[in-house]
Write a protein that holds these residues in place. Structure first.
Motif, PDB file in Angstrom:
ATOM      1  N   MET A 233       0.844  -1.179   0.000  1.00 49.54           N
ATOM      2  CA  MET A 233       0.000   0.000   0.000  1.00 49.54           C
ATOM      3  C   MET A 233       0.888   1.240   0.000  1.00 49.54           C
ATOM      4  O   MET A 233       1.898   1.287   0.682  1.00 49.54           O
TER       5      MET A 233
ATOM      6  N   ALA B 295       1.174   5.332   0.750  1.00 52.47           N
ATOM      7  CA  ALA B 295       0.528   6.325   1.618  1.00 52.47           C
ATOM      8  C   ALA B 295       1.226   7.666   1.474  1.00 52.47           C
ATOM      9  O   ALA B 295       2.433   7.746   1.242  1.00 52.47           O
TER      10      ALA B 295
ATOM     11  N   GLU C 279      -4.269   6.921   0.779  1.00 54.95           N
ATOM     12  CA  GLU C 279      -3.726   5.572   0.661  1.00 54.95           C
ATOM     13  C   GLU C 279      -4.264   4.962  -0.622  1.00 54.95           C
ATOM     14  O   GLU C 279      -5.410   5.197  -0.988  1.00 54.95           O
ATOM     15  N   TYR C 280      -3.419   4.211  -1.299  1.00 55.94           N
ATOM     16  CA  TYR C 280      -3.945   3.432  -2.408  1.00 55.94           C
ATOM     17  C   TYR C 280      -3.240   2.095  -2.449  1.00 55.94           C
ATOM     18  O   TYR C 280      -2.069   1.988  -2.143  1.00 55.94           O
ATOM     19  N   ASN C 281      -4.039   1.074  -2.749  1.00 54.20           N
ATOM     20  CA  ASN C 281      -3.494  -0.262  -2.901  1.00 54.20           C
ATOM     21  C   ASN C 281      -3.774  -0.692  -4.324  1.00 54.20           C
ATOM     22  O   ASN C 281      -4.775  -0.351  -4.896  1.00 54.20           O
TER      23      ASN C 281
ATOM     24  N   LYS D  14      -1.953  -1.371  -8.339  1.00 53.57           N
ATOM     25  CA  LYS D  14      -0.956  -0.812  -9.232  1.00 53.57           C
ATOM     26  C   LYS D  14      -1.581   0.342  -9.999  1.00 53.57           C
ATOM     27  O   LYS D  14      -2.775   0.343 -10.269  1.00 53.57           O
TER      28      LYS D  14
ATOM     29  N   ASP E  86      -9.350   1.793  -5.645  1.00 50.67           N
ATOM     30  CA  ASP E  86      -8.110   1.547  -4.906  1.00 50.67           C
ATOM     31  C   ASP E  86      -7.699   2.723  -4.024  1.00 50.67           C
ATOM     32  O   ASP E  86      -6.653   2.670  -3.373  1.00 50.67           O
TER      33      ASP E  86
ATOM     34  N   LYS F 237      -8.175   5.491  -0.912  1.00 51.77           N
ATOM     35  CA  LYS F 237      -8.806   5.819   0.370  1.00 51.77           C
ATOM     36  C   LYS F 237      -8.323   7.210   0.774  1.00 51.77           C
ATOM     37  O   LYS F 237      -7.122   7.467   0.837  1.00 51.77           O
TER      38      LYS F 237
END
Length: 142
Positions: A1, A3, A14-16, A18, A48, A50
């Motif tokens: 992740m 951040a 936050e992004y998870n 690709k 993806d 947040k």
């Protein structure tokens, strides 16, 4: 992740997953948005992302002619992300996330730009990025 966040810390991102694409843009909008000679951003799927905090959205018609909304921290002004809109609603699943907001610079090293956009506006003394597609306008995103 991955951040990151704004300068004052009131907005966290936050992004998870690709990124769909990493790219540099030389358009006038991106220069104004970043206060620099180009922007470096990741195109990501909105699912993806947040966001913690409440960014302020500013609507505009982009150089591409698309209706967009750019989001900033309302306290410190840090540009965070942007997206196409139709009225007040999102238009598509892609968000353009400003790469400079991330806390870990290693993320930036692993996401080399795959394209440069609006290359006709690139400053003469700035060399093209080796291996990046050179596009004179905007590319279509999913």
């Amino acid at each position: 992740m991955a951040a990151g966040g704004c300068f004052c810390g009131n907005i966290r991102i936050e992004y998870n997953g690709k990124s769909v694409m990493a790219g540099i843009c030389h358009c006038q909008d991106c220069r104004k948005l970043t206060g620099s000679i180009f922007s470096y951003s990741f195109a990501i799927n909105s699912a993806d992302l947040k966001v913690t905090g409440t960014p302020k959205g500013v609507p505009k018609t982009a150089d591409s002619g698309n209706a967009i909304k750019n989001y900033f921290c309302p306290d410190c002004g840090t540009p965070l992300f942007g997206r196409r809109v139709k009225g007040d609603e999102p238009d598509g699943d892609t968000i353009i996330l400003r790469a400079g907001i991330f806390d870990n610079p290693e993320l930036l090293n692993t996401q080399k730009p795959g394209a440069e956009l609006y290359t006709e506006n690139r400053l003469d003394w700035l060399a093209p990025i080796e291996g990046a597609a050179q596009i004179t306008g905007m590319m279509e995103l999913p």
